[in-house]
Motif scaffolding. Structure first.
Motif, PDB file in Angstrom:
ATOM      1  N   UNK A  16       8.194  13.782   5.294  1.00 31.62           N
ATOM      2  CA  UNK A  16       8.022  12.607   4.020  1.00 31.62           C
ATOM      3  C   UNK A  16       8.966  12.142   2.558  1.00 31.62           C
ATOM      4  N   UNK A  17       9.689  13.491   3.488  1.00 33.46           N
ATOM      5  CA  UNK A  17      10.777  13.223   2.187  1.00 33.46           C
ATOM      6  C   UNK A  17      10.861  13.988   1.161  1.00 33.46           C
ATOM      7  N   UNK A  98       4.516   1.661   2.359  1.00 35.36           N
ATOM      8  CA  UNK A  98       5.153   2.979   2.444  1.00 35.36           C
ATOM      9  C   UNK A  98       4.904   4.559   2.884  1.00 35.36           C
ATOM     10  N   UNK A  99       3.825   4.386   3.380  1.00 35.45           N
ATOM     11  CA  UNK A  99       3.471   5.322   3.594  1.00 35.45           C
ATOM     12  C   UNK A  99       3.070   5.172   5.283  1.00 35.45           C
ATOM     13  N   UNK A 100       3.626   3.736   5.937  1.00 35.85           N
ATOM     14  CA  UNK A 100       4.181   3.287   6.997  1.00 35.85           C
ATOM     15  C   UNK A 100       2.116   3.594   7.335  1.00 35.85           C
ATOM     16  N   UNK A 101       1.119   3.516   7.152  1.00 33.30           N
ATOM     17  CA  UNK A 101      -0.036   2.820   7.987  1.00 33.30           C
ATOM     18  C   UNK A 101       0.384   1.810   8.006  1.00 33.30           C
ATOM     19  N   UNK A 102      -0.523   1.372   9.558  1.00 32.37           N
ATOM     20  CA  UNK A 102      -0.426   0.856  10.376  1.00 32.37           C
ATOM     21  C   UNK A 102      -1.426  -0.457  10.324  1.00 32.37           C
ATOM     22  N   UNK A 103      -2.413  -0.032   9.764  1.00 34.70           N
ATOM     23  CA  UNK A 103      -3.771  -1.469   9.979  1.00 34.70           C
ATOM     24  C   UNK A 103      -4.157  -1.043   8.477  1.00 34.70           C
ATOM     25  N   UNK A 163       1.229   7.058  -9.089  1.00 30.17           N
ATOM     26  CA  UNK A 163       1.881   8.535  -7.815  1.00 30.17           C
ATOM     27  C   UNK A 163       1.983   7.492  -6.793  1.00 30.17           C
ATOM     28  N   UNK A 164       2.469   6.678  -6.364  1.00 27.45           N
ATOM     29  CA  UNK A 164       2.236   6.291  -5.236  1.00 27.45           C
ATOM     30  C   UNK A 164       1.618   6.961  -4.000  1.00 27.45           C
ATOM     31  N   UNK A 165       2.515   7.942  -4.024  1.00 29.00           N
ATOM     32  CA  UNK A 165       2.199   9.602  -3.104  1.00 29.00           C
ATOM     33  C   UNK A 165       1.689  10.126  -2.687  1.00 29.00           C
ATOM     34  N   UNK A 166       0.711  10.187  -3.496  1.00 21.97           N
ATOM     35  CA  UNK A 166      -1.046  10.308  -3.697  1.00 21.97           C
ATOM     36  C   UNK A 166      -1.111   9.680  -2.035  1.00 21.97           C
ATOM     37  N   UNK A 167      -0.518   8.627  -1.238  1.00 27.18           N
ATOM     38  CA  UNK A 167      -1.046   8.037  -0.192  1.00 27.18           C
ATOM     39  C   UNK A 167      -0.231   8.434   1.137  1.00 27.18           C
ATOM     40  N   UNK A 168      -0.654   9.691   1.335  1.00 31.90           N
ATOM     41  CA  UNK A 168       0.934  10.161   2.313  1.00 31.90           C
ATOM     42  C   UNK A 168       0.434   9.489   3.608  1.00 31.90           C
ATOM     43  N   UNK A 169       1.735  10.262   4.390  1.00 32.01           N
ATOM     44  CA  UNK A 169       1.353   9.523   5.875  1.00 32.01           C
ATOM     45  C   UNK A 169       0.566  10.626   7.274  1.00 32.01           C
ATOM     46  N   UNK A 170       0.263  11.674   6.447  1.00 32.97           N
ATOM     47  CA  UNK A 170      -0.142  12.937   6.870  1.00 32.97           C
ATOM     48  C   UNK A 170      -1.458  13.420   6.727  1.00 32.97           C
TER      49      UNK A 170
END
Length: 289
Positions: A16-17, A98-103, A163-170
């Motif tokens: 997630x960089x 930003x986290x790539x959540x598709x749905x 803090x938007x990074x609380x929504x993580x991709x994994x």
């Protein structure tokens, strides 16, 4: 290729960089031997190993009236209220994108048609209708999306994410975002020695103040949908808040960890006075509309 929690925690920030290189630990050495890391960096195989833990969906609860923010919410659903020019819900939806959540599925009720305006910025957003938002608590919104909870975030729509990074991709396991606190009068969790929630309450000491963002594994999310629907068949089931179903009615049957954040990472605007303090443009807003 399954991962332990500690292995997941080492690989996820790389994917997630959040960091460029893994620390030189025995765990990293083992992952290097498996081909998941190379010189401290994530390999294609490491990224593939994270794929089973990727969050595919977010269910956004946006059906409520937002009575404490009257008079603004007499005309506008609370998630669509603008704070310094930006809709409250945009902070959540931007983080999800930003986290790539598709749905991204939004459950709407009060003034539901106004949410159509979100499609211009978020064209893949889709809607689920909650026709029972007036006579039931938010359990009705989760029930409306009960078949969509597996492997998904469940998020309240009226929180400002600083803090938007609380929504993580994994995500590794089912968890609920919360803030450690010495005392709160709000909804809170108590946890066991392993950091898993074992009690939910309104108000408490040395506890975790609930934040309206949770994640549910495919297994837990599927079960949650069934348990929510069954709870609505109970006497006074419509008066339940949905969180009470897994945390109280089925306490101990779910393994849900606390995921820690800080005061200031996420904010709920509870009152019209708080809104005016954040955005002075509401200072002259009429008390009645």
């Amino acid at each position: 290729m399954s991962l332990t929690k500690s292995q997941f925690d080492l690989l996820r920030p790389l994917a997630e960089g959040e960091t460029d290189s893994a620390p030189a630990t025995a765990e990293a050495a083992e992952l290097t031997a498996r081909g998941l890391l190379c010189a401290g960096r994530l390999t294609d195989a490491g990224l593939a190993a994270l794929e089973p833990y990727r969050v595919r969906r977010m269910v956004v609860l946006a059906a409520g009236f937002g009575s404490r923010l009257r008079p603004v919410t007499l005309r506008t659903p609370k998630p669509l209220v603008r704070v310094n020019g930006r809709r409250i819900i945009d902070s959540l939806l931007d983080a999800a994108c930003a986290a790539g959540i598709e749905d991204i599925v939004l459950v709407r009720g009060y003034l539901g048609g106004q949410f159509d305006g979100l499609l211009e910025k978020y064209p893949r957003l889709r809607f689920v209708e909650n026709p029972h938002f007036l006579e039931m608590n938010n359990i009705s919104s989760v029930d409306a999306a009960r078949d969509l909870l597996a492997g998904a975030y469940v998020a309240e729509a009226d929180l400002l994410y600083y803090e938007p990074r609380l929504v993580t991709r994994y995500q590794y396991g089912s968890n609920y975002l919360a803030i450690p606190t010495g005392h709160t009068d709000d909804w809170c969790f108590h946890t066991d020695a392993e950091g898993n929630i074992n009690r939910i309450a309104v108000g408490g000491d040395d506890c975790w103040q609930m934040v309206g963002l949770s994640y549910w594994t495919p297994e837990d999310g599927a079960r949650l949908g069934r348990d929510i629907h069954a709870a609505l068949e109970m006497p006074d089931g419509a008066r339940l808040y949905w969180d009470e179903v897994p945390m109280r009615l089925h306490g101990g049957e779910y393994r849900v960890a606390v995921r820690s954040c800080r005061f200031g990472d996420v904010m709920e605007i509870d009152t019209f006075e708080e809104l005016k303090a954040l955005d002075p443009s509401y200072a002259d807003y009429p008390d009645e509309v």
